[in-house]
Scaffold this motif. Structure first.
Motif, mmCIF file in Angstrom:
data_model
loop_
_atom_site.group_PDB
_atom_site.id
_atom_site.type_symbol
_atom_site.label_atom_id
_atom_site.label_comp_id
_atom_site.label_asym_id
_atom_site.label_seq_id
_atom_site.Cartn_x
_atom_site.Cartn_y
_atom_site.Cartn_z
ATOM 1 N N ALA A 14 17.336 -28.517 -39.611
ATOM 2 C CA ALA A 14 17.005 -28.279 -38.199
ATOM 3 C C ALA A 14 16.871 -29.586 -37.422
ATOM 4 N N GLY A 15 17.092 -30.717 -38.116
ATOM 5 C CA GLY A 15 17.047 -32.010 -37.438
ATOM 6 C C GLY A 15 18.375 -32.347 -36.771
ATOM 7 N N TYR A 25 15.979 -20.678 -43.257
ATOM 8 C CA TYR A 25 14.826 -21.564 -43.082
ATOM 9 C C TYR A 25 15.258 -22.786 -42.295
ATOM 10 N N LEU A 26 14.683 -22.937 -41.108
ATOM 11 C CA LEU A 26 15.000 -24.108 -40.285
ATOM 12 C C LEU A 26 14.142 -25.269 -40.761
ATOM 13 N N ASP A 27 14.791 -26.155 -41.484
ATOM 14 C CA ASP A 27 14.092 -27.196 -42.226
ATOM 15 C C ASP A 27 13.914 -28.456 -41.380
ATOM 16 N N ILE A 28 12.664 -28.819 -41.165
ATOM 17 C CA ILE A 28 12.339 -30.046 -40.436
ATOM 18 C C ILE A 28 11.016 -30.555 -40.987
ATOM 19 N N ASP A 55 6.356 -24.627 -36.800
ATOM 20 C CA ASP A 55 6.316 -24.681 -35.340
ATOM 21 C C ASP A 55 7.186 -25.840 -34.873
ATOM 22 N N ARG A 56 7.926 -25.668 -33.818
ATOM 23 C CA ARG A 56 8.822 -26.668 -33.216
ATOM 24 C C ARG A 56 10.073 -26.934 -34.053
ATOM 25 N N SER A 57 10.391 -26.018 -34.988
ATOM 26 C CA SER A 57 11.618 -26.210 -35.770
ATOM 27 C C SER A 57 12.835 -25.684 -35.018
ATOM 28 N N LYS A 93 13.188 -22.328 -34.025
ATOM 29 C CA LYS A 93 13.447 -20.918 -34.336
ATOM 30 C C LYS A 93 13.724 -20.068 -33.103
ATOM 31 N N SER A 94 12.853 -20.166 -32.134
ATOM 32 C CA SER A 94 12.978 -19.250 -30.994
ATOM 33 C C SER A 94 14.258 -19.508 -30.205
ATOM 34 N N THR A 95 14.589 -20.791 -30.017
ATOM 35 C CA THR A 95 15.841 -21.163 -29.350
ATOM 36 C C THR A 95 17.037 -20.609 -30.113
ATOM 37 N N GLN A 96 17.027 -20.821 -31.444
ATOM 38 C CA GLN A 96 18.165 -20.379 -32.251
ATOM 39 C C GLN A 96 18.251 -18.857 -32.324
ATOM 40 N N CYS A 97 17.128 -18.199 -32.325
ATOM 41 C CA CYS A 97 17.136 -16.724 -32.324
ATOM 42 C C CYS A 97 17.823 -16.209 -31.064
#
Ligand code: 2DT
Ligand code: MG
Length: 212
Positions: free
Chosen positions: A179-180, A134-137, A18-20, A22-26
């Protein structure tokens, strides 16, 4: 003679805590692919619109209580009820960007203490993604971004456990995106990976099934 067989679309999955982002990048990826003229749709799981999805949504917002196994199977059923439409879309040339998929299903339920193989079992036979990004944070960094809501699972201690299970699930085919970094950097990296995959699928990469 001209072939009427359209090149198939790609099944692109974004995963992460959550908060990585994803939704923005999608959303950004959707407009990028559409801009290039690729037929593309953005899907997300859980799909809260179906009747199963409404049960899931009630559970997540603490309006209902369910046994951990029961909710796990509902998340899986929510993917199964979309499976045939998913296959049809891909086969008729639409690329699908999917915000969370079976990996969320297994990581979140395993983080609650369910057996990981038991968690994977109902996912067997669903369509395998062509690419998992994988959005890594870190859980701490994600929490700093603020905006955890008050849904179930949105707590840093739990997110740490989820991160460990994502680590267990990932294989060498996953693209790990830092993702940082600045949003634009993340966006560009995702675009590169996805364009390559879309091309492979156009050239006839066959669809495959989970769990592989
Ligand atoms: P969103 O915040 O992305 O709507 O997700 N989850 C999700 C599971 O536990 N199992 C699943 O199969 C899926 C797809 C992750 C809501 C929460 O649901 C969790 C966060
Ligand atoms: Mg959420």
């Amino acid at each position: 003679t001209e072939s009427s067989v359209k090149p198939r679309g790609a099944l692109i999955v974004l995963e992460g805590l959550d908060r990585s982002g994803k939704s923005t990048q999608c959303a950004k990826l959707l407009s990028f692919l559409e801009g290039l003229g690729h037929p593309t749709e953005l899907w997300r799981f859980p799909d809260r619109e179906t009747s199963v999805g409404k049960m899931i949504s009630a559970y997540l917002s603490n309006k209902s209580q369910l046994d951990d196994h029961t909710i796990h199977l509902l998340f899986s059923a929510n993917r199964w009820e979309k499976r045939s439409l998913m296959e049809e879309k891909l086969k008729t040339g639409t690329t699908l960007i999917v915000d969370r998929y079976s990996y969320s299903g297994v990581a979140f339920s395993s983080a609650k203490g369910l057996d990981i193989d038991w968690c994977k079992a109902p996912e067997i036979g669903l369509l395998a993604p062509d690419s998992v990004l994988y959005l890594d944070i870190s859980p701490e960094r994600a929490a700093e971004r603020g905006g955890y809501g008050d849904e179930r699972y949105e707590r840093v201690e739990f997110q740490k456990k989820v991160a460990d299970f994502y680590q267990t699930l990932r294989d060498s085919s996953w693209k790990i995106i830092n993702a940082g970094e600045a949003m634009e950097e993340v966006e560009k990296k995702i675009q590169e990976v996805v364009l390559d995959k879309v091309k492979e699928c156009t050239k006839g990469k066959p669809l495959s099934l989970l769990w592989s």
